[in-house]
Each structure stands twice: as C-alpha cells, then as structure tokens.
Design an enzyme around this catalytic site. Structure first.
Site, PDB file in Angstrom:
ATOM      1  N   ASP A 263       0.839  -1.204   0.000  1.00 36.27           N
ATOM      2  CA  ASP A 263       0.000   0.000   0.000  1.00 36.27           C
ATOM      3  C   ASP A 263       0.872   1.252   0.000  1.00 36.27           C
ATOM      4  O   ASP A 263       0.627   2.197  -0.744  1.00 36.27           O
ATOM      5  CB  ASP A 263      -0.914  -0.010   1.231  1.00 36.27           C
ATOM      6  CG  ASP A 263      -1.769   1.250   1.316  1.00 36.27           C
ATOM      7  OD1 ASP A 263      -2.593   1.467   0.416  1.00 36.27           O
ATOM      8  OD2 ASP A 263      -1.592   2.018   2.279  1.00 36.27           O
TER       9      ASP A 263
ATOM     10  N   LYS B  61       1.607   4.240  -3.141  1.00 36.78           N
ATOM     11  CA  LYS B  61       1.541   5.686  -2.930  1.00 36.78           C
ATOM     12  C   LYS B  61       2.839   6.367  -3.361  1.00 36.78           C
ATOM     13  O   LYS B  61       2.815   7.456  -3.942  1.00 36.78           O
ATOM     14  CB  LYS B  61       1.238   5.970  -1.461  1.00 36.78           C
ATOM     15  CG  LYS B  61      -0.162   5.507  -1.037  1.00 36.78           C
ATOM     16  CD  LYS B  61      -0.358   5.586   0.462  1.00 36.78           C
ATOM     17  CE  LYS B  61      -1.724   5.062   0.856  1.00 36.78           C
ATOM     18  NZ  LYS B  61      -1.923   5.030   2.327  1.00 36.78           N
TER      19      LYS B  61
END
Length: 366
Positions: A224, A228
């Site tokens: 995750d 980003k």
C-alpha cells in the site's frame, strides 16, 4: 450568471462511496446545476430515464436495492454519459483495475474523472502516461483528472506536491509515514515513551479496531505504501515502472506467507514476536524508535519502503494514533521541509478528499 449543467455518474458505493454520497447530498444543495444521474455497484445499478431527471440522494440506497438493472460496466457508463447534453464527471470510488484502465476513454470524450483508486496511477507506467496524455491540458477538450485521495485519504498531499512542482520548486526528497495502519502499529509497539506491547498483540488490536484489512498481510506486505510512493514519484517526474522497481520491505514472516487465511496468520504470528522485538530493542539501545516509512530521493532516483530508525525528537517518531506525516524537502524550503500531517485513513476522510476534488472540477467546468 447561467452555469452549465453537470451530470455525475458514481461507481462504487461501499465504505468510501457511501460517505461520498452523504457528503454529495450537502454539496448539491449549493450547486443546483449539478445532478447525479447514475449509480452502480458490483451487482446492480440505477440511472435516470432522461437527463432532465436526477437520482434522489435521500433514497438512493433503497432505490438501488430495489433495482433490477444489472451493474453498469465502464463501457456502459461511458456510452450513457457521452449522450448527455452538457458536462459530465465520473466518480470512481472503487479499487477496480478494469475501471482504472477505462479512464483514458472517458477523458478523451471530455468526461472528467475524480477517484481515490490507486491502481490507475501506480500500476503500469503506460496507463499513467495514457491517463495524463488524455486529460486537459494535454488535450484542450479532454476531461480533467483529480485523485487527491489516492495518497493520504483527505490530506492535501498530491495538491501540495503539484503546487511545488508547477511553481518551479525543486523537490529533492519526500519522506514520511504513508500508512495509517503502520502508523497505529508502530506508535503502539514502539512508543517514544514506555515499552509498548508485543508485536502480535498490537497487530491484533489494530485488526480489531478496523485499522487493518481483514487479512493483515495486505497491510504488512508494504505494498500500500509502495503504490503511494509510485504515484508521488511519477508526479515529480520519475518514470517508475511499477512497485517492483524498488525495494519494499515486508513485515510478514516468510514462514507465514503461505497461510490460507488471515485467521491462520494471526494464530501463528505470536511465534515470531521475538524477531520484531529485536528490531525494537536495537533502536532503543541507540535512543531511537523504529517506524515504517517510505522515501523518494529525486537526485539518485531512489525509492524505498521499509523500517527506519528515528531520534525520539523527530516529527515522524512523535506521531499519534493512525496519523500520516509526509515531509517535502525542496530547494525553496531548505532544511525546514513542508510537512503535511493528519488522519490518513478512513472512509469518511477519504470521501472528503473525493468530494473536495469534485468541487474543484465543478468550479472549473460549469
């Protein structure tokens, strides 16, 4: 002054989508020229019979539950919006790859896109390039693309970075805690003051509090955060192919990678508490704490995700709860970075970022 009509189609009404529609109902009272004309989820959809109508945001849940119309595919939504007499916006609240890959088609038709979907901006570099090349201003009549919530939920991370880049500042380094889950875990496991709990106990607490995915491995693998960083790196001009292009430290013990379920993983995790305890103790012996961070060095084009030790007085070390913190080191800001800090996870704050982006698009096209 007359404003153009604006028609909105919404894909995805789960956690983020439901909060978005609640916020949207308040928003539309201030923008009478805007109406929601289609809502679709994975198994059914509703749409207006003509563009002179609007979907009620007071009864949409009941109306959708009672609908016998199947889910609308991206192609269905595109065809429907392409027949609208005025401006259109697609709001994608999903993490669906197929929907993400359809963005260039919408943009080329002049339909703007607002979304928190990371996959559109962190997967294949060619998709990123196609999206950007299909949007305004690359194509004068192309739609606009806004995705603030793809990094940091409702925090102004992407908009702050774009402002730095577009005003000619030189971004030298980006570093921070990009995961609300990892923030919560390490703020409790390795606090600045006190000893903290056992690693497996803290993972359990985070899971029970709703800070992790149903299978915590989906957070502990670091992907995750990696997604980003790909997004931010691309904004500053680094052509990162994918998350496979740089090291990403996983906190999943190799022996537990093959667990058949999240429950099995949680059951076996305590046997590996000693490994994380060593990491914490090693940092403590130097008067430091350990945190899970991501960093981008633009000069060396180096992107990293993993554990790093920080002095206890560092802003990253002193985070509370599940807050995110991102520091932008630039030529203008020198040794005092521009810092964005706050809640970086949760359906309501993520939806706020989506709604704020929607307002920006409405103001520009109507």
């Amino acid at each position: 002054m007359a404003y153009s009509k604006v028609y909105i189609a919404v894909i995805g009404v789960g956690g983020v989508g439901r909060h978005f529609l609640t916020q949207c109902s308040t928003l539309l009272s201030r923008y009478p020229n805007v109406s929601v004309v289609l809502i679709t989820r994975s198994n059914r959809s509703i749409r207006v019979p003509s563009f002179s109508h609007t979907i009620s945001l007071e009864t949409w849940e009941q109306d959708l539950a009672a609908s016998e119309s199947p889910a609308a595919s991206p192609a269905d939504v595109l065809k429907f919006l392409s027949s609208a007499p005025d401006e259109c916006i697609l709001v994608d609240n999903t993490s669906n790859q197929d929907v993400a890959e359809s963005y260039p088609d919408f943009l080329r038709q002049g339909i703007s896109v607002v979304t928190p979907n990371k996959k559109a901006f962190s997967s294949d570099l060619k998709l990123w390039q196609s999206i950007m090349e299909s949007a305004c201003p690359s194509i004068p009549h192309g739609g606009r693309i806004y995705h603030e919530s793809s990094v940091g939920a409702g925090l102004p991370i992407i908009s702050s970075l774009k402002d730095l880049v577009e005003t000619g500042d030189e971004v030298q380094k980006i570093e921070g805690v990009f995961s609300g889950t990892m923030s919560f875990l390490f703020n409790n496991f390795a606090p600045v003051e006190g000893k903290g709990g056992k690693w497996s106990d803290e993972v359990r607490k985070a899971k029970d509090a709703g800070y992790t995915e149903p299978d915590p491995r989906d957070d502990l693998n670091g992907m995750d955060v990696a997604r980003k960083l790909v997004i931010l790196a691309r904004i500053v001009g680094l052509e990162i192919e994918s998350t496979a292009a740089f090291p990403v430290q996983s906190l999943i013990p190799k022996e537990l990678e093959g667990c058949s379920s999240g429950d099995e993983f949680m059951e076996k995790l305590p046997a590996f508490d000693g490994e994380m305890e060593k990491v914490k103790s090693n940092a403590e012996s130097k008067g430091k704490v350990v945190r899970f961070v991501g960093s981008i060095d633009t000069a060396t084009k180096k992107v990293e995700v993993g554990l790093k030790e920080f002095d206890k007085g560092n802003a990253i070390a002193g985070l509370k709860g599940s807050d995110n913190i991102i520091s932008f080191y630039t030529k203008r800001y020198g040794q005092n970075p521009l810092i964005v800090q706050g809640a970086g996870a949760g359906g309501e704050v993520t939806a706020m970022g989506v709604t704020a982006d929607l307002i920006k698009v409405i103001q520009r096209i109507s």
